[in-house]
Scaffold this active site. Structure first.
Site, PDB file in Angstrom:
ATOM      1  CG  LEU A   1       5.928  -3.707  60.884  1.00  0.00           C
ATOM      2  CD1 LEU A   1       6.440  -5.039  61.372  1.00  0.00           C
ATOM      3  CD2 LEU A   1       6.054  -3.596  59.378  1.00  0.00           C
ATOM      4  CG  ASP A   2       8.730  -2.289  63.032  1.00  0.00           C
ATOM      5  OD1 ASP A   2       8.897  -3.399  63.546  1.00  0.00           O
ATOM      6  OD2 ASP A   2       9.133  -2.009  61.904  1.00  0.00           O
TER       7      ASP A   2
END
Lengths: 275, 275, 275, 275
Positions: free
Chosen positions: B218-219
């Site tokens: 994530l990210d």
């Protein structure tokens, strides 16, 4: 080792140059190339992992380049500079600190001031300071004296770190392409005197600083670096000047760094900057 | 024509590549090269003045490159994209305007939304909008439906223009290196949900936005572009969000431009950007 | 003269305060006010044209303010500071130059280093340098020695100009709200050690610096100022560190300027900055 | 509710104004005040938590202010605007998107173009587009026709969103202080035509955009907002123009936002911006 070349553009230049480098088993760390299509001019900067004999490499490169190519093969030596100042300390202070801690990328040979305001700070860093007053003499005499001091130190560059007098065409011609000035505005806005006063009166919302090579057109030489900071209605002209000094210092530091690293190529009135 | 290559580094790569181009009488407008010394990886982007047969050129280049070299010879065609959105309009609006005036560097094939909020604006531009609701179905079913819509349009890239759902590893793997997201913070600060709330509570003086390729962390995917704007104590969390939308729009626009112009090369978790 | 007040918010505060000032015939040059609606907290900074007796004015202001109001009536005296350093010169060099030319807004009383690297530069400016080594003693003994040196000079602020040791809660508590640190990242990204190494590995496109008040949470104190500069794939971790030093210097200089001008009000973990 | 006042400076103005507000039990959310010492001019913007009857409040404020004070008590209504364009879409597109999603802070009443290039995009948003060609008529006739269209819509402001014709003194006088223009340079650099061509030829390293109120001096009106972006030697004049459009859009958007929020006060040829 750094190789910097500029010449008339033609097909096969990069192949020719990098062919020479490959034959010499020199590994390219980074290569930046630019072609100015309007001027039909080719610019290249190659950073090589290894060092080699500069003169031999230059000779081999010449064989694959047009006749008038300008080739600099630079085994990354430290440049020598002379700094000229008037009364303002911020740019000189920054240069002296970097010079003292050996991160300037150049060695300050001496400082020449037309006032003695900055003599003491130079002494604290054991840097020779020469007072060359402009008073009670004409520009010719003043510049002759300055040139004598400069030439004694044979600098690669002369840095005008808030030197507030206009130099004559003769002086500039003597050091063509080797004088760097910091101008206290975002050129070409506010050419000439009192740019902060001009900026204040115009009510601008940004002020700037410009580092450039000096030519005989006032504030018209090739631009090396520019930067701005925001200002508001609450800035007086004095506040703008104070805020401006911060970016003057930063822009000149930046310009010197990229010039001393051979990243700035000049052609006519523009620069190619390979950062 | 643009040629983009990445491969293991070795001496003579630039000479080999530019030798091929010179033999074909192809003039180099600009050349950007980078070697990652830690990864021993070579990256190059060459902009050629002329067009030529891409497959033939690729074959000739292969002969001077290591076996596993990744070569893209791209006669600058317009990319095709699918845009995924939720409810926020600012990034999509900007994309639609550029698409309409043919300055996006890509053609928007369709927009997929998990809400119908942005259906009307798409219709005004005659862009197909597919509502793929995530409600009353599991992630697998949702993504299967989205993939069907996407694959029908065979896009080069999928742009997550404030699409607020996390995609599964399977989905991401299906489009490896082709999904571009805009994250509403200066990564790696404020990973995850409500970054403006987090930024407000931390009392930061700058907020940022990050465009990146999507991976399964994530990210954490390769960053393409980042930008910040100043904020002050007078910004509420809502003000920060409002201010942030301006740079989200700008950063995503910038990232799309450089990706569509083949200026972004990805290796492991980083990008090389030849601007 | 500067008047700075913070207290619980209520209707009529500005009227009360400015009523007192008007009655004293004190002209307001600039007034900045902020209400934090979430905390129900009122902040004001008034710049007055004239000076007056600070204690009398404070007494009169107290009569129109809530009981627990924090009032600072400051006839703009120069602050006194102690600077703590390790080995890096760039922030200290900048501070010494400004101090020497009396534009820092504070007087450097002394410099404390846990290495002697920066002793010589202090001597060149006639600033006392105390070597307080952390070697062969525990943190308690080290800090006791540092505190003794600091307290002898009774500074308004202690500036950690790249001081690379973590201070104990006891030390920090002793100087609550008076220790200013420069952290070499865009907080809250890259908290802790080696932020440039972390930034390099993450492949960010911007790096930052943060000046903040020190509290007992590492890198978590109220942020005073932050700034960033762009970096590219061509920056090694060492290049990022070098580029970062430029903004560390600039951000710390900015933070000191606004703190010394009484423009920074702290409440809980945030600052209100009246620039 | 927003209260904006400007008048001759004198002691006690803030006390008088905030005394009135306190008596009305109106809570101040934020207050920004500026005194121009050179012009002896006082400016204030107060954001109040509550609404009240504007005319009654204005009357009460008049009693504590000098006779010629300019008072605006604005219950934050949405402004009405007319947009004038030529052929370039980027500023108009941004305005139309914001208008459509009701985040412009104003309502676009109509668009007037001297070419029909942007007619279709207006129609897609159901915004009336009037083609007022400048061909085959003199400036007087052209402007008379434009004024008729404008006055029918009684706008608060006229936004020149890349409207490429110079308006006559008569036209400007008719809408004094209500015409906002975006100029495609960092004024006062590159006044007049083809600023990107001028910037390219000068070899600048930054290009800018300026939003300003229109007066009868070409590109000389009060500046509202300015911004810059870096450019390099690799930017052609066309590249600079393309890059410039991005900041033209951003600067005009910013200027409109702060004008529509009553944050911009004009006095003589300057603005006070209470952000």
């Amino acid at each position: 080792m750094i190789v910097v070349i500029q010449c008339k553009d033609q097909v096969g230049l990069v192949a020719g140059i990098t062919g020479v480098l490959a034959k010499e088993q020199l590994n390219i760390v980074s290569l930046r190339e630019h072609v100015d299509k309007i001027e039909n001019r080719f610019f290249i900067r190659v950073h090589l992992e290894q060092d080699t004999d500069p003169q031999q490499l230059e000779m081999k490169l010449k064989q694959v380049l047009p006749a008038a190519a300008m080739i600099t093969v630079n085994p990354m030596p430290e440049k020598k500079i002379v700094v000229m100042v008037t009364k303002e300390y911020h740019c000189l202070g920054d240069i002296l600190i970097r010079n003292y801690f050996k991160t300037l990328g150049a060695q300050v040979q001496c400082v020449i001031g037309n006032h003695d305001t900055l003599q003491n700070i130079c002494q604290r860093f054991d840097i020779p300071f020469y007072l060359v007053s402009h008073e009670q003499k004409d520009k010719e005499a003043f510049e002759a004296q300055a040139r004598q001091m400069i030439d004694k130190h044979a600098p690669d560059y002369i840095v005008l770190a808030k030197f507030m007098r206009i130099l004559s065409p003769g002086f500039v011609a003597h050091y063509t392409g080797r004088i760097i000035n910091i101008h206290h505005s975002f050129l070409p806005a506010f050419v000439g005197a009192s740019p902060y006063r001009q900026a204040f009166e115009r009510g601008v919302k940004l002020i700037g600083a410009t580092a450039h090579f000096v030519t005989n057109e006032l504030d018209e030489g090739p631009i090396i670096a520019q930067q701005i900071i925001p200002v508001t209605h609450s800035h007086t002209a004095a506040d703008m000047m104070k805020a401006g000094k911060e970016i003057e210092t930063a822009v000149l530091a930046k310009a010197l760094q990229i010039v001393f690293e051979d990243r700035v190529l000049v052609y006519k009135n523009k620069t190619v900057v390979f950062e």
